[in-house]
Design an enzyme around this catalytic site. Structure first.
Site, PDB file in Angstrom:
ATOM      1  N   HIS A 186      60.039  67.260 -17.231  1.00  0.00           N
ATOM      2  CA  HIS A 186      60.924  67.941 -16.291  1.00  0.00           C
ATOM      3  C   HIS A 186      60.913  69.441 -16.570  1.00  0.00           C
ATOM      4  O   HIS A 186      61.458  69.897 -17.581  1.00  0.00           O
ATOM      5  CB  HIS A 186      62.336  67.349 -16.444  1.00  0.00           C
ATOM      6  CG  HIS A 186      63.311  67.852 -15.435  1.00  0.00           C
ATOM      7  ND1 HIS A 186      64.631  67.457 -15.424  1.00  0.00           N
ATOM      8  CD2 HIS A 186      63.172  68.722 -14.398  1.00  0.00           C
ATOM      9  CE1 HIS A 186      65.256  68.071 -14.427  1.00  0.00           C
ATOM     10  NE2 HIS A 186      64.397  68.846 -13.791  1.00  0.00           N
TER      11      HIS A 186
ATOM     12  N   HIS B  98      61.517  69.927 -20.647  1.00  0.00           N
ATOM     13  CA  HIS B  98      61.935  68.857 -21.556  1.00  0.00           C
ATOM     14  C   HIS B  98      61.380  67.538 -21.042  1.00  0.00           C
ATOM     15  O   HIS B  98      60.798  67.491 -19.948  1.00  0.00           O
ATOM     16  CB  HIS B  98      63.459  68.807 -21.681  1.00  0.00           C
ATOM     17  CG  HIS B  98      64.152  68.531 -20.375  1.00  0.00           C
ATOM     18  ND1 HIS B  98      64.470  69.527 -19.483  1.00  0.00           N
ATOM     19  CD2 HIS B  98      64.564  67.379 -19.789  1.00  0.00           C
ATOM     20  CE1 HIS B  98      65.057  69.005 -18.415  1.00  0.00           C
ATOM     21  NE2 HIS B  98      65.118  67.698 -18.570  1.00  0.00           N
TER      22      HIS B  98
ATOM     23  N   ASP C 210      62.523  63.609 -20.225  1.00  0.00           N
ATOM     24  CA  ASP C 210      63.655  62.698 -20.084  1.00  0.00           C
ATOM     25  C   ASP C 210      63.200  61.290 -20.431  1.00  0.00           C
ATOM     26  O   ASP C 210      62.312  60.732 -19.782  1.00  0.00           O
ATOM     27  CB  ASP C 210      64.206  62.766 -18.660  1.00  0.00           C
ATOM     28  CG  ASP C 210      64.932  64.073 -18.403  1.00  0.00           C
ATOM     29  OD1 ASP C 210      65.927  64.331 -19.096  1.00  0.00           O
ATOM     30  OD2 ASP C 210      64.487  64.841 -17.528  1.00  0.00           O
TER      31      ASP C 210
ATOM     32  N   LYS D 151      44.066  50.647  -2.581  1.00  0.00           N
ATOM     33  CA  LYS D 151      42.636  50.836  -2.781  1.00  0.00           C
ATOM     34  C   LYS D 151      42.415  51.510  -4.138  1.00  0.00           C
ATOM     35  O   LYS D 151      42.788  52.646  -4.346  1.00  0.00           O
ATOM     36  CB  LYS D 151      42.042  51.711  -1.689  1.00  0.00           C
ATOM     37  CG  LYS D 151      40.549  51.941  -1.875  1.00  0.00           C
ATOM     38  CD  LYS D 151      39.977  52.854  -0.817  1.00  0.00           C
ATOM     39  CE  LYS D 151      38.506  53.108  -1.037  1.00  0.00           C
ATOM     40  NZ  LYS D 151      38.224  53.778  -2.308  1.00  0.00           N
TER      41      LYS D 151
ATOM     42  N   ASP E 175      39.835  52.976  -6.950  1.00  0.00           N
ATOM     43  CA  ASP E 175      38.485  53.518  -6.957  1.00  0.00           C
ATOM     44  C   ASP E 175      37.555  52.557  -7.673  1.00  0.00           C
ATOM     45  O   ASP E 175      37.944  51.866  -8.594  1.00  0.00           O
ATOM     46  CB  ASP E 175      38.464  54.875  -7.661  1.00  0.00           C
ATOM     47  CG  ASP E 175      39.021  55.947  -6.739  1.00  0.00           C
ATOM     48  OD1 ASP E 175      39.047  55.709  -5.512  1.00  0.00           O
ATOM     49  OD2 ASP E 175      39.432  56.994  -7.238  1.00  0.00           O
TER      50      ASP E 175
HETATM   51 MN    MN Z   1      65.904  66.362 -17.000  1.00  0.00          MN
END
Ligand code: MN
Length: 276
Positions: free
Chosen positions: A35, A41, A43, A246, A248
């Site tokens: 994040h 940071h 989470d 789908k 690859d």
């Molecule tokens: Mn966060």
């Protein structure tokens, strides 16, 4: 168990994050989101009792058992958050880019509820990136509910790696869901949707073949054309469609006839070298 704190902090008209609900299922999913808010940071979220118990880990997880990482306990998140990747608008709570960095299942070692309540949670992770035994432990002597600081640490096992020669945050830096880095997620306006589903390639059902199969058996055709997928923005609806992801790779047909097994590509090449 409640999501009231989670909801109080957010304006769901403005953020693509899910409103969500407490779930009744008895699952053990986990997710780690990278994040890029005011400070980058990670989470760390464990599904317990229908919500994602959440810790913000400023430096992210380390595979080195000698490294303890501060994990600040934050508000419970709904299970729907576990698939969220996208951009929270600037000015909103947690504004910034969210990458789904890892996901999988977790397995408590001992009783999860007791461990959580007592501030010492031992568990195994079965993720794409994080595996093996880990511990989350409340730091300091306080055991009050206000004690928000925990420590996240890898336990010694075959999944542990020394930080001197391996940093998983650098080695595995992109989304487990879309393969994108933070910049690519931030640049993609479509990623503001709640959930980036995998690309859907509609495949029409060969209705005549299905109908025929319900009657008497017929000879196996000598040559079968594979169905080819077409990239579309929206998946079409209606009972005449089946949907599949789908992946690859090569599409091929496996033929089993007269106790002989052969694999044939869409261009009718046998993968064992013979000509189909
Ligand atoms: Mn966060």
């Amino acid at each position: 168990m409640t999501l009231s704190k989670y909801r109080q902090k957010r304006h769901f008209q403005r953020t693509p994050e899910p409103r969500g609900a407490v779930s009744k299922r008895l699952g053990r999913s986990f997710t780690v989101q990278k994040h890029a808010a005011s400070h980058l940071h990670y989470d760390f979220r464990l599904e317990i009792d229908g919500v994602l118990k959440s810790w913000a880990v400023p430096k992210g997880p380390s595979l080195d058992p000698s490294v303890k990482r501060l994990a600040v306990h934050v508000e419970d998140h709904p299970l729907e958050y576990g698939s969220f990747e996208g951009t929270i608008p600037a000015g909103e709570y947690g504004g910034g880019t969210v990458m789904l960095w890892d996901r999988g299942q977790w397995e408590p070692i001992g009783d999860a509820k007791t461990g959580y309540r007592e501030g010492k949670l031992k568990f195994k992770l079965h993720g794409d990136k994080l595996r093996g035994r880990w511990i989350l432990i409340q730091s300091g002597s306080s055991r009050s509910t206000d004690e928000r600081n925990w420590l996240l640490r890898k336990e010694q096992d075959e999944e542990a790696r020394s930080s001197a020669n391996y940093d998983i945050l650098e080695a595995e830096s992109v989304s487990v869901k879309t393969g994108r880095d933070l910049d690519a997620i931030a640049a993609n306006k479509k990623s503001r949707r709640r959930d980036q589903s995998p690309k859907v390639h509609p495949v029409p059902v060969a209705e005549r073949v299905l109908r025929r199969s319900k009657t008497s058996p017929t000879a196996l055709p000598t040559r079968v054309e594979v169905q080819l997928a077409t990239l579309a923005r929206e998946a079409p609806t209606g009972k005449q469609w089946l949907h599949e992801i789908k992946f690859d790779g090569y599409r091929m047909i496996c033929r089993i006839q007269n106790e002989e097994v052969s694999f044939v590509t869409r261009n009718h090449h046998r993968l064992d070298g013979a000509v189909a």
